[in-house]
Design a protein around this motif. Structure first.
Motif, PDB file in Angstrom:
ATOM      1  N   SER A   1      75.340 -15.394  -3.273  1.00 57.92           N
ATOM      2  CA  SER A   1      75.355 -16.690  -2.589  1.00 57.92           C
ATOM      3  C   SER A   1      76.092 -16.530  -1.274  1.00 57.92           C
ATOM      4  N   ASN A   2      76.451 -17.654  -0.660  1.00 58.14           N
ATOM      5  CA  ASN A   2      77.168 -17.590   0.604  1.00 58.14           C
ATOM      6  C   ASN A   2      78.678 -17.448   0.404  1.00 58.14           C
ATOM      7  N   GLN A   3      79.114 -17.250  -0.863  1.00 56.77           N
ATOM      8  CA  GLN A   3      80.527 -17.025  -1.159  1.00 56.77           C
ATOM      9  C   GLN A   3      80.672 -15.797  -2.043  1.00 56.77           C
ATOM     10  N   THR A   4      81.811 -15.118  -1.878  1.00 53.40           N
ATOM     11  CA  THR A   4      82.117 -13.994  -2.756  1.00 53.40           C
ATOM     12  C   THR A   4      83.616 -13.959  -3.006  1.00 53.40           C
ATOM     13  N   GLN A   5      84.000 -13.458  -4.192  1.00 50.19           N
ATOM     14  CA  GLN A   5      85.405 -13.371  -4.572  1.00 50.19           C
ATOM     15  C   GLN A   5      85.889 -11.939  -4.358  1.00 50.19           C
ATOM     16  N   VAL A   6      87.075 -11.805  -3.753  1.00 49.77           N
ATOM     17  CA  VAL A   6      87.650 -10.494  -3.457  1.00 49.77           C
ATOM     18  C   VAL A   6      89.066 -10.453  -4.001  1.00 49.77           C
ATOM     19  N   VAL A   7      89.407  -9.361  -4.685  1.00 46.89           N
ATOM     20  CA  VAL A   7      90.751  -9.175  -5.222  1.00 46.89           C
ATOM     21  C   VAL A   7      91.440  -8.076  -4.428  1.00 46.89           C
ATOM     22  N   ILE A   8      92.567  -8.432  -3.802  1.00 46.70           N
ATOM     23  CA  ILE A   8      93.358  -7.486  -3.018  1.00 46.70           C
ATOM     24  C   ILE A   8      94.776  -7.505  -3.565  1.00 46.70           C
ATOM     25  N   ASP A   9      95.220  -6.366  -4.158  1.00 49.03           N
ATOM     26  CA  ASP A   9      96.575  -6.276  -4.719  1.00 49.03           C
ATOM     27  C   ASP A   9      96.881  -7.441  -5.651  1.00 49.03           C
TER      28      ASP A   9
ATOM     29  N   GLY B   1      97.500 -28.358  -9.100  1.00 49.22           N
ATOM     30  CA  GLY B   1      96.252 -27.932  -9.718  1.00 49.22           C
ATOM     31  C   GLY B   1      95.848 -26.577  -9.149  1.00 49.22           C
ATOM     32  N   ARG B   2      94.569 -26.337  -9.073  1.00 51.19           N
ATOM     33  CA  ARG B   2      94.039 -25.085  -8.520  1.00 51.19           C
ATOM     34  C   ARG B   2      93.813 -25.301  -7.025  1.00 51.19           C
ATOM     35  N   GLU B   3      94.851 -24.968  -6.228  1.00 49.24           N
ATOM     36  CA  GLU B   3      94.827 -25.259  -4.812  1.00 49.24           C
ATOM     37  C   GLU B   3      94.333 -24.056  -4.015  1.00 49.24           C
ATOM     38  N   LEU B   4      93.595 -24.300  -2.967  1.00 47.92           N
ATOM     39  CA  LEU B   4      93.140 -23.245  -2.058  1.00 47.92           C
ATOM     40  C   LEU B   4      94.081 -23.206  -0.868  1.00 47.92           C
ATOM     41  N   VAL B   5      94.741 -22.064  -0.662  1.00 48.49           N
ATOM     42  CA  VAL B   5      95.673 -21.912   0.451  1.00 48.49           C
ATOM     43  C   VAL B   5      95.112 -20.881   1.407  1.00 48.49           C
ATOM     44  N   PRO B   6      94.899 -21.222   2.674  1.00 51.67           N
ATOM     45  CA  PRO B   6      94.324 -20.256   3.600  1.00 51.67           C
ATOM     46  C   PRO B   6      95.235 -19.057   3.813  1.00 51.67           C
ATOM     47  N   TYR B   7      94.619 -17.858   3.823  1.00 56.21           N
ATOM     48  CA  TYR B   7      95.387 -16.633   3.980  1.00 56.21           C
ATOM     49  C   TYR B   7      96.030 -16.590   5.367  1.00 56.21           C
ATOM     50  N   GLY B   8      97.350 -16.260   5.379  1.00 59.23           N
ATOM     51  CA  GLY B   8      98.050 -16.094   6.640  1.00 59.23           C
ATOM     52  C   GLY B   8      98.564 -17.383   7.238  1.00 59.23           C
ATOM     53  N   GLN B   9      98.399 -18.529   6.541  1.00 64.13           N
ATOM     54  CA  GLN B   9      98.819 -19.810   7.114  1.00 64.13           C
ATOM     55  C   GLN B   9      99.940 -20.464   6.301  1.00 64.13           C
ATOM     56  N   GLY B  10     100.447 -19.777   5.280  1.00 63.14           N
ATOM     57  CA  GLY B  10     101.490 -20.375   4.469  1.00 63.14           C
ATOM     58  C   GLY B  10     100.944 -21.400   3.506  1.00 63.14           C
ATOM     59  N   ARG B  11     101.805 -22.191   2.933  1.00 65.14           N
ATOM     60  CA  ARG B  11     101.381 -23.198   1.955  1.00 65.14           C
ATOM     61  C   ARG B  11     101.015 -24.474   2.685  1.00 65.14           C
ATOM     62  N   THR B  12      99.764 -24.631   2.911  1.00 61.00           N
ATOM     63  CA  THR B  12      99.281 -25.828   3.577  1.00 61.00           C
ATOM     64  C   THR B  12      97.893 -26.136   3.058  1.00 61.00           C
ATOM     65  N   ASN B  13      97.544 -27.389   3.122  1.00 58.33           N
ATOM     66  CA  ASN B  13      96.223 -27.784   2.636  1.00 58.33           C
ATOM     67  C   ASN B  13      95.152 -27.665   3.727  1.00 58.33           C
TER      68      ASN B  13
ATOM     69  N   GLN C   1      80.082 -17.792  10.866  1.00 56.15           N
ATOM     70  CA  GLN C   1      81.512 -17.955  10.636  1.00 56.15           C
ATOM     71  C   GLN C   1      81.869 -17.403   9.269  1.00 56.15           C
ATOM     72  N   LEU C   2      83.026 -16.764   9.205  1.00 56.91           N
ATOM     73  CA  LEU C   2      83.572 -16.283   7.940  1.00 56.91           C
ATOM     74  C   LEU C   2      84.920 -16.957   7.718  1.00 56.91           C
ATOM     75  N   GLU C   3      85.091 -17.533   6.541  1.00 60.75           N
ATOM     76  CA  GLU C   3      86.336 -18.227   6.181  1.00 60.75           C
ATOM     77  C   GLU C   3      86.952 -17.513   4.995  1.00 60.75           C
ATOM     78  N   VAL C   4      88.210 -17.083   5.157  1.00 65.86           N
ATOM     79  CA  VAL C   4      88.922 -16.378   4.096  1.00 65.86           C
ATOM     80  C   VAL C   4      90.011 -17.300   3.549  1.00 65.86           C
ATOM     81  N   VAL C   5      89.956 -17.595   2.258  1.00 67.90           N
ATOM     82  CA  VAL C   5      90.909 -18.497   1.617  1.00 67.90           C
ATOM     83  C   VAL C   5      91.499 -17.817   0.393  1.00 67.90           C
TER      84      VAL C   5
ATOM     85  N   ARG D   1      95.736 -10.277  -5.777  1.00 65.56           N
ATOM     86  CA  ARG D   1      95.582 -11.600  -5.180  1.00 65.56           C
ATOM     87  C   ARG D   1      94.089 -11.844  -4.986  1.00 65.56           C
ATOM     88  N   GLN D   2      93.659 -13.057  -5.280  1.00 62.12           N
ATOM     89  CA  GLN D   2      92.235 -13.375  -5.204  1.00 62.12           C
ATOM     90  C   GLN D   2      91.946 -14.223  -3.967  1.00 62.12           C
ATOM     91  N   PHE D   3      90.845 -13.843  -3.294  1.00 64.39           N
ATOM     92  CA  PHE D   3      90.440 -14.553  -2.093  1.00 64.39           C
ATOM     93  C   PHE D   3      88.972 -14.940  -2.218  1.00 64.39           C
TER      94      PHE D   3
END
Length: 590
Positions: free
Chosen positions: A496-504, A548-560, A532-536, A506-508
């Motif tokens: 699909s247009n999304q894929t899950q990646v595990v790095i150390d 709950g199960r929150e999506l936090v953008p990589y490299g931006q700290g804890r923000t919605n 566009q590519l969005e990494v979360v 951590r899941q993105f």
């Protein structure tokens, strides 16, 4: 061949039988020349000034024990187009076969130094006299009083300095065919002719070309000459010319020169081939000059404007057309603009000089088949924009492009993929930072009719076989079809247009999308698509600070707030599904 008997001053024609020894005259025409028709009259036109030229030539021939002479003013029946064509196509050989060529410098006074006199003579500025200097083995120069003042080969060094023709050629050590097309055309660049068409016709012998004469075609004659050369030779220095001031103002031009003057700086331009196996082929087609088995150099695009997203990855196409045999020994290239699928337009800029060191460091792209535009008359900005119809831009900050297919549809300068047929696979191999690790992804897209597109993303490391199959080197014209991809690697179409990646541990989630975007081309704006590519980073439920199960953008700290890699002004396309589409699959209307 029609010759004048030096004793009787009457014509004699030679067809089947061998030609007798003859003397040939080289001169500049005056206003009162004796013509073929004049020579046919019972009594010669003694009152014409050109008559003295004929009698003096015959006198010289008799003094050398030569019984025949040939003079272009009267030995050709110019009222016959067939005879005129045959004569001009044969003239180089006629000068070549002559026992001696006599040059009359009518504007050179007696007693003047030969080197000075010939340099300022009108004879040296005329187009036709170029072949009359090169073809004969022996040339004698006479001043206005018909006194001998110079000779070839004795004065070849003086003649070479005055004409820029290599001395070895004048000495007879080399043939003109041993020099590049650009060099030979440079010898004619400062010469003029009375008729525009003769700029081309006077070069037949030097370039070893024959073609019909069409007086009235104007500048088209030189265009036809280049096309004839392309049919006979694969000497790429034919493209090594400098654009005119008018062409520079236009910003682009065709790949063929308008006149010999464009080759004025090509005196030392030699044919360059990087290896004995690199022997480019090119032919003339109705799409332009088709080239096969070549490669382009891709140079970083220098822009005076501040660098934007991925500006460092944008590159211009440079096609090497020659090598300088003097001075710096630099390579020479023409700068090109890609305007369509494997279709290039020349930028009207001076030849690009590239040092040997720089040449080794440049990226090279093999091209199986491409076309260079020859005629720019129908290419206004609206036409050029039409080639950008529904194109896809791929210019993402901090993501680098490693490969694209089909490569013929990809433009390195504008970082866009041209509009693809629905049956072809469009794919990009991109590398970027995910969780502090460089990771590669394969992004594919397919068009479903003219209005919708589907997009897929795969982590390359998990689909090595499919990625290798997608980006493998294929024979010319062998492009990847969706039908073949589905048969050989059906798992790809399950993505699909999304894929899950595990790095150390951590899941993105990496999401690909193609929102609309205003793109600038040729000073105009066109609505296209921008990948566009969005990494979360996915934070599990219960993580401190998470609800709950929150999506936090990589490299931006804890923000919605989600991190976006492109302009926020473009609306995000909702992750909706078409009927019968797989969950999470994005189908985007164009």
């Amino acid at each position: 061949m029609r010759l004048i008997n030096a004793n009787t001053l009457r014509f004699e024609e030679f067809f089947e039988k061998p030609l007798p020894p003859y003397l040939i005259l080289s001169h500049t025409w005056g206003e009162d020349e004796v013509t073929f028709r004049d020579m046919q009259q019972p009594h010669l036109h003694l009152g014409k000034s050109g008559y003295a030229k004929i009698t003096q030539t015959c006198r010289l021939a008799r003094s050398k024990a030569i019984d025949y002479v040939w003079i272009d003013t009267c030995c050709i029946d110019k009222t016959s187009s067939a005879e005129l064509t045959e004569s001009i196509n044969s003239m180089f050989q006629w000068y070549q076969r002559a026992v001696v060529c006599v040059v009359h410098l009518a504007d050179m006074e007696s007693g003047v130094d030969f080197g000075t006199g010939v340099r300022f003579s009108r004879w040296i500025t005329r187009g036709w006299t170029l072949q009359e200097l090169i073809a004969p083995k022996r040339v004698e120069f006479y001043d206005s009083k018909w006194k001998l003042c110079g000779q070839k080969p004795r004065d070849s060094d003086v003649l070479s300095a005055a004409t820029k023709i290599p001395e070895d050629l004048l000495l007879g050590n080399h043939r003109s065919s041993e020099y590049s097309v650009a060099q030979r055309l440079s010898w004619a660049s400062s010469r003029t002719t009375t008729r525009v068409e003769d700029e081309a016709y006077c070069l037949f012998g030097i370039l070893e070309v024959n073609m019909p004469l069409i007086y009235g075609e104007g500048k088209m004659a030189f265009r036809r000459l280049q096309e004839e050369l392309i049919k006979r030779s694969n000497d790429i220095t034919i493209f090594a010319w400098q654009p005119t001031r008018e062409e520079v103002q236009e910003g682009h031009c065709g790949v063929l020169a308008a006149s010999p003057q464009a080759f004025a700086l090509c005196e030392h331009v030699c044919v360059w081939r990087p290896s004995t196996s690199h022997n480019p082929q090119f032919v003339l087609t109705n799409r332009g000059i088709q080239l096969q088995d070549i490669f382009f150099h891709r140079m970083p695009l220098k822009n005076d404007q501040p660098a934007g997203a991925n500006e460092s990855l944008k590159r211009e196409y440079v096609f090497m057309v020659g090598f300088l045999s003097r001075g710096s020994g630099a390579y020479l290239g023409i700068q090109l603009r890609k305007i369509g699928e494997s279709l290039f337009l020349r930028k009207s800029r001076p030849l690009k000089m590239i040092s040997g060191t720089e040449n080794k460091s440049l990226l090279k792209t093999d091209i199986a088949t491409c076309h260079f535009v020859t005629d720019t008359r129908p290419l206004d900005n609206d036409t050029l924009l039409a080639f950008r119809k529904r194109c896809t831009e791929v210019s993402i900050p901090e993501w680098s492009m490693k490969h694209t297919i089909p490569s013929g549809y990809w433009d390195d300068q504008d970082m866009i993929q041209f509009h693809l047929p629905t049956y072809l696979v469009g794919a990009f191999l991109l590398e970027g930072d995910v969780g502090g690790k460089r990771t590669r992804f394969t992004v594919l897209y397919r068009r479903e009719g003219e209005d919708q597109v589907r997009i897929y993303i795969l982590e390359t490391a998990k689909h090595t076989a499919a990625t290798a199959y997608i980006f493998r080197r294929r024979a010319p014209g062998d492009m990847l079809h969706w039908e073949d991809l589905g048969l050989d690697h059906p798992q790809v179409l399950e993505a699909s247009n999304q894929t899950q990646v595990v790095i150390d541990r951590r899941q993105f989630t990496v999401t690909a999308s193609l929102p609309s975007k205003a793109l600038d081309f040729f000073g105009r704006t066109k609505i296209g698509r921008s990948l566009q590519l969005e990494v979360v980073e996915n934070r599990p439920k219960g993580d401190p600070g998470a609800k709950g199960r929150e999506l936090v953008p990589y490299g931006q700290g804890r923000t919605n707030r989600r991190h976006r890699s492109t302009d926020e002004s473009f609306p995000r396309i909702a992750n909706t599904s078409l009927p019968r589409s797989r969950p999470g699959f994005q189908s985007i209307p164009l």
